[in-house]
Scaffold this motif. Structure first.
Motif, mmCIF file in Angstrom:
data_model
loop_
_atom_site.group_PDB
_atom_site.id
_atom_site.type_symbol
_atom_site.label_atom_id
_atom_site.label_comp_id
_atom_site.label_asym_id
_atom_site.label_seq_id
_atom_site.Cartn_x
_atom_site.Cartn_y
_atom_site.Cartn_z
ATOM 1 N N UNK A 1 27.091 86.720 -44.502
ATOM 2 C CA UNK A 1 27.755 86.694 -45.814
ATOM 3 C C UNK A 1 27.629 87.982 -46.616
ATOM 4 N N UNK A 2 26.588 88.795 -46.398
ATOM 5 C CA UNK A 2 26.440 90.060 -47.119
ATOM 6 C C UNK A 2 26.843 91.270 -46.282
ATOM 7 N N UNK A 3 27.478 91.057 -45.126
ATOM 8 C CA UNK A 3 27.965 92.133 -44.243
ATOM 9 C C UNK A 3 26.843 93.019 -43.711
ATOM 10 N N UNK A 4 25.624 92.542 -43.727
ATOM 11 C CA UNK A 4 24.521 93.363 -43.232
ATOM 12 C C UNK A 4 24.266 93.165 -41.745
ATOM 13 N N UNK A 5 24.790 92.094 -41.163
ATOM 14 C CA UNK A 5 24.538 91.798 -39.760
ATOM 15 C C UNK A 5 25.802 91.273 -39.090
ATOM 16 N N UNK A 6 25.840 91.440 -37.766
ATOM 17 C CA UNK A 6 26.895 90.879 -36.917
ATOM 18 C C UNK A 6 26.232 89.881 -35.980
ATOM 19 N N UNK A 7 26.785 88.680 -35.895
ATOM 20 C CA UNK A 7 26.177 87.604 -35.112
ATOM 21 C C UNK A 7 27.096 87.278 -33.953
ATOM 22 N N UNK A 8 26.517 87.053 -32.799
ATOM 23 C CA UNK A 8 27.267 86.619 -31.621
ATOM 24 C C UNK A 8 26.349 85.811 -30.724
ATOM 25 N N UNK A 9 26.947 85.089 -29.797
ATOM 26 C CA UNK A 9 26.196 84.286 -28.849
ATOM 27 C C UNK A 9 26.231 84.885 -27.458
ATOM 28 N N UNK A 10 25.242 84.543 -26.670
ATOM 29 C CA UNK A 10 25.120 85.039 -25.302
ATOM 30 C C UNK A 10 25.022 83.856 -24.353
ATOM 31 N N UNK A 11 25.814 83.889 -23.308
ATOM 32 C CA UNK A 11 25.775 82.819 -22.318
ATOM 33 C C UNK A 11 24.557 82.965 -21.423
ATOM 34 N N UNK A 12 24.275 81.895 -20.719
ATOM 35 C CA UNK A 12 23.077 81.834 -19.889
ATOM 36 C C UNK A 12 23.353 82.465 -18.529
ATOM 37 N N UNK B 1 18.671 75.488 -23.331
ATOM 38 C CA UNK B 1 18.771 75.901 -21.930
ATOM 39 C C UNK B 1 20.211 75.809 -21.433
ATOM 40 N N UNK B 2 21.111 76.353 -22.203
ATOM 41 C CA UNK B 2 22.515 76.366 -21.833
ATOM 42 C C UNK B 2 23.185 77.541 -22.543
ATOM 43 N N UNK B 3 24.515 77.612 -22.432
ATOM 44 C CA UNK B 3 25.259 78.730 -22.997
ATOM 45 C C UNK B 3 25.406 78.567 -24.513
ATOM 46 N N UNK B 4 25.440 79.681 -25.220
ATOM 47 C CA UNK B 4 25.742 79.711 -26.650
ATOM 48 C C UNK B 4 27.174 80.224 -26.788
ATOM 49 N N UNK B 5 28.050 79.402 -27.342
ATOM 50 C CA UNK B 5 29.486 79.713 -27.361
ATOM 51 C C UNK B 5 29.945 80.112 -28.759
ATOM 52 N N UNK B 6 29.817 79.216 -29.700
ATOM 53 C CA UNK B 6 30.319 79.458 -31.053
ATOM 54 C C UNK B 6 29.152 79.576 -32.037
ATOM 55 N N UNK B 7 29.311 80.480 -33.000
ATOM 56 C CA UNK B 7 28.340 80.635 -34.084
ATOM 57 C C UNK B 7 29.104 80.633 -35.403
#
Length: 657
Positions: A439-450, A477-483
């Protein structure tokens, strides 16, 4: 001979020969003057002060001891100001910065002492010196003095390193991940999640064709969704997004038609399907192939956009689903069609961006026609690798792109030629893996698959200024798809490949959302407990000592249902009859009234009514009860008119008696 020139108008006259001053003081006849008289005290003469006179005045004041009168220069307590400055310094700074601050304080004291001596020695000179802007509440002075000193370079380097550590600490503290809540959507991968702008509800879509609606205010610790439906039949849900007002939700599936549902899951509208036998997509009113993504306009609440496998991106109006409003054709470098895999609006809604299958990012100006691109970058990602997500920063200057080539890139739209930062080796198995800004544009978030051999999927947080890995969360213990980082709730929603949707929050920094349902206790249903006893079978026992066989609850309920008393069965309707009547007992209103009058004899409806009345004629003549007793006093004897056939027609007059 001098003749006075007088101009008169009515009773108003003036003398032109007199001076202006004399005319102003002379009496005026009639109504007086129209203009306002100027008072003589409105102006003063300005006398120039010579430097010699000012110096003489100062020397005279010193001789007479009057130098302390009048305005006096302000005196500043340097020690008090330095104490206030040290109090405003952050407590999180390390101890290494304290010696540098002490040296800085000594320098400020020496500089202030020298300036005070200089002001004392220069009392005879004009007071043209301005005191330093030593505001004790402004810590920027310390930074300016540190930058002006060339002898403290080593201390500055140490402070910069400490500041970078502090920035990392503060950015880590901004992430609300101290507590987590787990919600189970199903058994298959959840590839789409959406939260309404108010943060009251969450929607999740999966490859098992289901869309689940979660209401945080209505859930308890069981964390069950209040509604599950399949809006697009046998098509996986690829994208979900609430409108800016939160009253409707856009559902993009593997079908060629997008749907818009209301908050409770009922369908509002469905886009039309185009003619798949027409090659020119501009001549069809809708998509002809499977959809890839979709999004709402940030300010126009009725406008939304979808992109499809037919190499087009179409803009729709909510209440006009029978035809698209605008059409965008995505072209590759050689002019052939290319498939847009994701689409997004800018934060102000003036730019439409598409990530294509050839690795290019194409943008159009929403205020113009969608023929020529406003920004175009070929080779933003590797060709033949889909761009799974595009996200604009809240300020609008930065763009983050997530590709299936295992990279996350950050772009500056003001110099859109090469990425500012690139993060490699981020495995992505699903083509809907997204990225977004905090929300403050200080970070970029993403997910990583397994990956193969790893134990858990991760959510990664990158700093936008340095693109360093600030923090990572091992989700499951699985993939991270949406954040999804909700700005109002300050909570992070993560969808996983095993059908789990996790919510991360902080009890102090987060608001509502998952905090509402974790405090509600789950009320279990009361189960009927049946104590089983040992049964002794005695087939030849007397009825008094014979035990009834245990009956199941279901059989007992069926038996009670057949009992009209226990089941409170209403009266059954009359279905049979005879003789043209509804049943033999009579179903008419008159028969019902007669039966309930308490008569001793029952009237049969099957008889002839004339015969039934004449049956009581003899009894009525012998024992009159109703009519005859009423006329006994007034008409004891009945008289009838006699008619003679011989007399002809009878006269209209009454006979005299």
């Amino acid at each position: 001979m001098n003749v006075k020139k007088v101009i008169s108008f009515g009773k108003i006259k003036t003398d032109l020969t007199k001076h202006a001053s004399a005319s102003s003081s002379s009496t005026v006849e009639g109504f007086g003057t129209f203009s306002k008289q100027i008072s003589p005290n409105n102006y003063t003469d300005i006398n120039e002060i010579n430097p010699e006179d000012e110096e003489e005045t100062r020397s005279l004041q010193e001789v007479m001891g009057m130098t302390s009168f009048g305005k006096k220069a302000k005196c500043f307590d340097v020690q008090e100001m330095l104490d206030n400055i040290t109090k405003t310094v952050r407590t999180s700074k390390s101890v290494h910065s304290v010696p540098a601050l002490v040296e800085q304080n000594h320098k400020l004291e020496n500089a202030s002492g020298a300036k005070e001596d200089k002001t004392k020695t220069n009392d005879n000179e004009p007071s043209s010196l301005v005191p330093l802007n030593t505001n004790p509440l402004n810590p920027s002075i310390c930074k300016q003095t540190n930058n002006s000193d060339d002898d403290d370079d080593e201390d500055e380097d140490g402070n910069d390193s400490d500041d970078s550590e502090d920035r990392q600490d503060t950015s880590t503290n901004k992430i609300p991940c101290s507590h987590e809540v787990e919600m189970h959507h199903g058994s298959k991968a959840v590839i789409a999640i959406a939260a309404d702008p108010s943060g009251a509800r969450l929607a999740s879509g999966s490859v098992d064709y289901d869309v689940c609606f979660w209401d945080f205010a209505g859930m308890d610790t069981s964390l069950k969704s209040f509604r599950t439906l399949q809006p697009c039949e046998n098509h996986p849900i690829k994208c979900l997004q609430y409108s800016t007002t939160g009253d409707v939700i856009l559902v993009v599936s593997g079908a060629a038609q997008a749907k818009v549902l209301d908050r409770d899951g009922f369908e509002k509208c469905e886009t039309v399907k185009g003619d798949q036998y027409i090659t020119d997509m501009a001549r069809t009113k809708g998509h002809t192939a499977a959809l890839n993504s979709g999004c709402w306009h940030p300010y126009t609440k009725e406008e939304y956009m979808t992109c499809s496998q037919d190499s087009t991106c179409r803009i729709w109006i909510l209440y006009k689903p029978r035809a698209h409003k605008n059409l965008i054709k995505c072209r590759a470098q050689n002019g052939v069609k290319t498939i847009p895999t994701t689409c997004a609006y800018s934060r102000e809604g003036s730019v439409v961006a598409c990530g294509c299958a050839d690795g290019s990012i194409q943008m159009w100006d929403h205020r113009k026609n969608f023929v020529n691109t406003s920004l175009l970058l070929r080779g933003a990602h590797k060709p033949c690798s889909e761009i799974s997500s595009l996200s604009f920063s809240y300020l609008g200057n930065l763009l983050a792109s997530r590709g299936c080539d295992d990279t996350l890139k950050l772009w500056d739209l003001r110099s859109f030629k090469s990425p500012i930062f690139t993060a490699n080796d981020l495995f992505s198995r699903y083509d809907t893996t997204d990225c977004m800004f905090s929300p403050d544009d200080s970070m970029v978030i993403t997910g990583e698959s397994l990956r193969k051999g790893q134990s858990s999927g991760r959510v990664l947080f990158f700093n936008t200024k340095t693109f360093d890995l600030v923090n990572e969360i091992c989700v499951t213990n699985s993939h991270v798809i949406k954040t999804l980082w909700h700005p109002k709730l300050n909570q992070i929603f993560v969808s996983c490949g095993n059908g789990v949707v996790k919510t991360y929050y902080d009890p102090k920094k987060s608001l509502r959302g998952a905090k509402l349902c974790v405090v509600k206790s789950h009320h279990k249903q009361k189960h009927i407990e049946i104590m089983s006893t040992q049964q002794i079978i005695t087939p030849h026992a007397l009825p008094l000592f014979r035990q009834d066989r245990p009956k199941s609850v279901r059989k007992q309920m069926e038996k009670d249902r057949l009992d009209p008393v226990k089941s409170h069965r209403p009266d059954l309707p009359i279905t049979s009859g005879q003789g043209g009547r509804v049943a033999s007992s009579g179903g008419t209103l008159s028969s019902y009234v007669i039966r309930n009058l308490g008569l001793s004899k029952r009237i049969e409806d099957d008889q002839d009514p004339r015969e039934a009345i004449l049956k009581y004629a003899k009894d009525a003549a012998e024992n009159p009860y109703w009519i005859s007793p009423a006329y006994q006093k007034t008409q004891p004897k009945t008289i009838f008119q006699s008619e003679n056939e011989d007399d002809g027609p009878s006269s209209s007059k009454k006979q005299k008696t």
